[in-house]
Design a protein around this motif. Structure first.
Motif, PDB file in Angstrom:
ATOM      1  N   TRP A  59      16.514 -17.206 -18.909  1.00  0.00           N
ATOM      2  CA  TRP A  59      16.834 -17.009 -17.489  1.00  0.00           C
ATOM      3  C   TRP A  59      15.604 -16.515 -16.725  1.00  0.00           C
ATOM      4  N   ALA A  60      14.898 -15.520 -17.260  1.00  0.00           N
ATOM      5  CA  ALA A  60      13.731 -14.960 -16.571  1.00  0.00           C
ATOM      6  C   ALA A  60      12.644 -16.023 -16.403  1.00  0.00           C
ATOM      7  N   ARG A  83      12.971 -19.313 -16.288  1.00  0.00           N
ATOM      8  CA  ARG A  83      13.430 -20.306 -15.305  1.00  0.00           C
ATOM      9  C   ARG A  83      13.378 -19.722 -13.898  1.00  0.00           C
ATOM     10  N   ASN A  84      13.812 -18.480 -13.756  1.00  0.00           N
ATOM     11  CA  ASN A  84      13.798 -17.799 -12.477  1.00  0.00           C
ATOM     12  C   ASN A  84      12.367 -17.640 -11.964  1.00  0.00           C
ATOM     13  N   ARG A 114      10.944 -20.962 -10.758  1.00  0.00           N
ATOM     14  CA  ARG A 114      11.482 -21.302  -9.430  1.00  0.00           C
ATOM     15  C   ARG A 114      10.811 -20.501  -8.324  1.00  0.00           C
ATOM     16  N   ARG A 115      10.367 -19.311  -8.654  1.00  0.00           N
ATOM     17  CA  ARG A 115       9.711 -18.457  -7.657  1.00  0.00           C
ATOM     18  C   ARG A 115       8.197 -18.663  -7.625  1.00  0.00           C
ATOM     19  N   ARG A 127       9.096  -9.917 -10.310  1.00  0.00           N
ATOM     20  CA  ARG A 127       9.546 -10.893  -9.322  1.00  0.00           C
ATOM     21  C   ARG A 127       9.676 -10.287  -7.938  1.00  0.00           C
ATOM     22  N   PRO A 152      20.693 -12.747  -9.519  1.00  0.00           N
ATOM     23  CA  PRO A 152      20.021 -13.301 -10.692  1.00  0.00           C
ATOM     24  C   PRO A 152      20.078 -14.811 -10.772  1.00  0.00           C
ATOM     25  N   SER A 153      19.789 -15.484  -9.673  1.00  0.00           N
ATOM     26  CA  SER A 153      19.848 -16.943  -9.675  1.00  0.00           C
ATOM     27  C   SER A 153      18.533 -17.549 -10.122  1.00  0.00           C
TER      28      SER A 153
END
Length: 152
Positions: free
Chosen positions: A101-102, A104-105, A108-109, A138, A151-152
């Motif tokens: 998740w981190a 991928r997140n 994206r950022r 982040r 947490p998207s």
């Protein structure tokens, strides 16, 4: 299969998954595979083992406790080879999930991979501490996106 063997195999498997997460050059193609084959297989292994242990089908190789309501009960859960192995697989599955998740997140950022490489090992080794480090990263690095707190 002996509990020691299950522990070693799942540990090595998780390490390979983490190496792929950290080093894969085209991570967007690897993440779905890691999610299903990594987290999914670890979670399925956990499920089979915990059901077997709690139903009495598997021998815990030590005292067996099913008390989640007290510290002594939880300590009893980890006081057998089976309980400790299953608990460890639980950590491996969830830490890998949070790591995926981190990553991928962060992608994206637009957070640089080298910055991610500073934080992801903490998620692997120290779980919640690594998550806190990522959330701080982040906050200060990368582009802002819609709903940046979730947490998207």
């Amino acid at each position: 299969m002996p509990w020691e063997t299950i522990f070693e195999v799942t540990n090595i498997y998780a390490m390979v998954c983490w190496l792929l997460l950290l080093l894969a050059p085209k991570r967007e193609q690897v993440l779905p595979l890691l999610f299903m084959a990594g987290c999914g297989l670890l979670a399925a292994t956990y499920t089979v083992l915990i059901v077997g242990l709690m139903s009495g089908t598997l021998d815990a190789a030590g005292p067996r406790s099913q008390d989640f309501s007290s510290l002594a009960g939880v300590m009893g859960l980890f006081d057998s080879k089976g309980g400790a192995t299953i608990g460890w697989i639980h950590y491996l599955a969830f830490d890998l999930f949070v790591g995926i998740w981190a990553a991928r997140n962060a992608d994206r950022r637009g957070i640089a991979r080298w910055l991610q490489l500073l934080v992801l090992p903490f998620i692997f080794l120290l779980g919640p501490l690594g998550l806190v480090l990522y959330l701080l990263l982040r906050t200060f690095a990368g582009k802002s996106v819609e709903n940046a707190v979730a947490p998207s």
